[in-house]
Design a protein around this motif. Structure first.
Motif, PDB file in Angstrom:
ATOM      1  N   PRO A  12      -4.536  10.943   4.499  1.00  0.00           N
ATOM      2  CA  PRO A  12      -3.881  10.732   3.207  1.00  0.00           C
ATOM      3  C   PRO A  12      -2.803   9.652   3.197  1.00  0.00           C
ATOM      4  CG  PRO A  12      -3.150  12.791   4.225  1.00  0.00           C
ATOM      5  CD  PRO A  12      -4.299  12.291   5.040  1.00  0.00           C
ATOM      6  N   LEU A  13      -2.239   9.341   4.362  1.00  0.00           N
ATOM      7  CA  LEU A  13      -1.174   8.336   4.436  1.00  0.00           C
ATOM      8  C   LEU A  13      -1.654   7.005   4.998  1.00  0.00           C
ATOM      9  CD1 LEU A  13       1.836   7.700   4.033  1.00  0.00           C
ATOM     10  CD2 LEU A  13       2.270   8.640   6.313  1.00  0.00           C
ATOM     11  N   TYR A  14      -2.630   7.051   5.911  1.00  0.00           N
ATOM     12  CA  TYR A  14      -3.107   5.842   6.596  1.00  0.00           C
ATOM     13  C   TYR A  14      -4.597   5.610   6.305  1.00  0.00           C
ATOM     14  CZ  TYR A  14       1.122   6.456   9.488  1.00  0.00           C
ATOM     15  OH  TYR A  14       2.405   6.611   9.934  1.00  0.00           O
ATOM     16  N   THR A 235      -1.432  -0.463  11.839  1.00  0.00           N
ATOM     17  CA  THR A 235      -1.448   0.625  10.863  1.00  0.00           C
ATOM     18  C   THR A 235      -1.265   0.080   9.457  1.00  0.00           C
ATOM     19  OG1 THR A 235       0.951   1.024  11.002  1.00  0.00           O
ATOM     20  CG2 THR A 235      -0.451   2.227  12.540  1.00  0.00           C
ATOM     21  N   VAL A 236      -2.015   0.655   8.532  1.00  0.00           N
ATOM     22  CA  VAL A 236      -1.886   0.309   7.115  1.00  0.00           C
ATOM     23  C   VAL A 236      -1.690   1.605   6.340  1.00  0.00           C
ATOM     24  CG1 VAL A 236      -2.971  -0.765   5.112  1.00  0.00           C
ATOM     25  CG2 VAL A 236      -3.415  -1.680   7.402  1.00  0.00           C
ATOM     26  N   GLU A 241       1.911  -1.024   3.071  1.00  0.00           N
ATOM     27  CA  GLU A 241       2.817  -1.340   4.181  1.00  0.00           C
ATOM     28  C   GLU A 241       2.023  -1.409   5.483  1.00  0.00           C
ATOM     29  OE1 GLU A 241       6.729   0.550   6.461  1.00  0.00           O
ATOM     30  OE2 GLU A 241       5.988   1.456   4.599  1.00  0.00           O
ATOM     31  N   THR A 242       2.118  -2.538   6.157  1.00  0.00           N
ATOM     32  CA  THR A 242       1.327  -2.790   7.367  1.00  0.00           C
ATOM     33  C   THR A 242       2.242  -3.078   8.539  1.00  0.00           C
ATOM     34  OG1 THR A 242      -0.467  -3.701   6.012  1.00  0.00           O
ATOM     35  CG2 THR A 242      -0.482  -4.250   8.360  1.00  0.00           C
ATOM     36  N   ILE A 263       0.302  -5.713   2.454  1.00  0.00           N
ATOM     37  CA  ILE A 263      -0.951  -6.292   1.986  1.00  0.00           C
ATOM     38  C   ILE A 263      -0.788  -6.644   0.500  1.00  0.00           C
ATOM     39  CG2 ILE A 263      -3.363  -5.756   1.440  1.00  0.00           C
ATOM     40  CD1 ILE A 263      -3.436  -4.096   4.019  1.00  0.00           C
ATOM     41  N   LEU A 264      -1.161  -7.853   0.141  1.00  0.00           N
ATOM     42  CA  LEU A 264      -0.850  -8.365  -1.187  1.00  0.00           C
ATOM     43  C   LEU A 264      -1.675  -7.716  -2.287  1.00  0.00           C
ATOM     44  CD1 LEU A 264      -0.572 -12.177  -0.307  1.00  0.00           C
ATOM     45  CD2 LEU A 264       1.259 -10.480  -0.496  1.00  0.00           C
ATOM     46  N   LYS A 265      -2.932  -7.326  -1.979  1.00  0.00           N
ATOM     47  CA  LYS A 265      -3.826  -6.871  -3.043  1.00  0.00           C
ATOM     48  C   LYS A 265      -3.986  -5.348  -3.099  1.00  0.00           C
ATOM     49  CE  LYS A 265      -7.469  -9.235  -1.831  1.00  0.00           C
ATOM     50  NZ  LYS A 265      -8.826  -9.811  -1.899  1.00  0.00           N
ATOM     51  N   LEU A 266      -3.341  -4.619  -2.210  1.00  0.00           N
ATOM     52  CA  LEU A 266      -3.565  -3.179  -2.171  1.00  0.00           C
ATOM     53  C   LEU A 266      -2.752  -2.462  -3.249  1.00  0.00           C
ATOM     54  CD1 LEU A 266      -5.329  -1.439  -0.349  1.00  0.00           C
ATOM     55  CD2 LEU A 266      -3.304  -0.887   0.993  1.00  0.00           C
TER      56      LEU A 266
END
Length: 266
Positions: A12-14, A235-236, A241-242, A263-266
């Motif tokens: 759920p987080l990653y 990790t994403v 946040e990466t 990440i710009l598009k997430l």
């Protein structure tokens, strides 16, 4: 040789979490993880052939590979390290890139390649082995997967099964919350325990396979010391946040660094 374990679209987080050991001769010139020219792609670089084993972009594209252990290789083969770069520099979807690569995959020595787009939740595995068989292309399903020196999620290497099992236990331990990645790297990726000889795949000499049978590899050879010279944790999080953490060997000294971005598009 390298080994990787990763979690894809099952937490759920990653949405993505990867641990990867890069094995190579210690004297082979290499650049540690960093932003490449242009500032859009981050990864390490092999300074001999110019390729990479793992890299990702600010758009959420990621690519990594391992070599397939073979007794005989093609001396004139193209550099496998170019494949992740080609994907990251293209605008093709993972599927489209894989379909294109199928046409020329046999010009490379044995490889396992993962290409993914985290923003579109698409990830594909490509391999040109076993030799003589059609090039393998398959969607990576949600879950935990391991990639070593045989085909995707296969277990001829005991260390692949060992790493997958240990990784699953760690994920279960931390549940749905934050995962202490550096702690996992130390616990899982520095494991020097070798396999039982009877469980080795018998592709080449028993001595060499035994030396490669631990998750963390270190062996002296006539060409110099060979083994794990870097470990990466990528990790994403669901908010984009990466974090790209690397511990790497430089002139016999272990260093560590972390790069954080969104990440710009997430």
């Amino acid at each position: 040789m390298c080994i990787a374990v990763f979690m894809w679209q099952s937490h759920p987080l990653y949405p993505f979490l990867l641990l990867l050991n890069r094995d190579e001769y210690h004297n082979r010139p290499t650049k540690p993880v960093g932003w490449w020219e242009g500032g859009d792609i981050i990864g390490g670089k092999d300074e001999v052939a110019g390729g990479t084993w793992l890299a990702c972009s600010k758009q959420g594209r990621v690519a990594f590979l391992t070599n397939v252990l073979e007794l005989h290789t093609l001396p004139e083969a193209k550099s496998r390290g170019d494949l992740p770069i080609r994907f990251l520099e293209s605008e093709k979807s993972p599927n489209a890139f894989a379909e294109e690569l199928m046409k020329e995959a046999n010009q490379y020595n044995g490889f396992n390649l993962i290409v993914g787009d985290i923003a579109t939740k698409s990830m594909v595995y490509v391999s040109n082995r076993p030799k003589g068989e059609p090039v393998s292309v398959q969607q990576v399903p949600p879950g935990i997967h391991v990639l070593s020196n045989a085909t995707f999620n296969s277990k001829p290497w005991p260390k692949a099964e060992r790493l997958e099992m240990s990784f699953k236990l760690q994920i279960e331990k931390y549940g749905e919350g934050e995962i202490p990645v550096k702690e996992m790297v130390e616990k899982l990726m520095r494991d020097r325990e070798k396999a039982d000889e009877s469980k080795l795949p018998n592709i080449c000499s028993i001595d060499w396979e035994l030396s490669l049978s631990s998750i963390f590899v270190e062996v002296d050879t006539p060409l110099g010391k060979y083994g794990t010279r870097s470990t990466a944790a990528l990790t994403v999080k669901t908010n984009g946040e990466t974090s790209f953490y690397e511990i790497y060997l430089d002139k016999d000294i272990w260093n560590q660094q972390t790069f954080n971005y969104y990440i710009l598009k997430l």
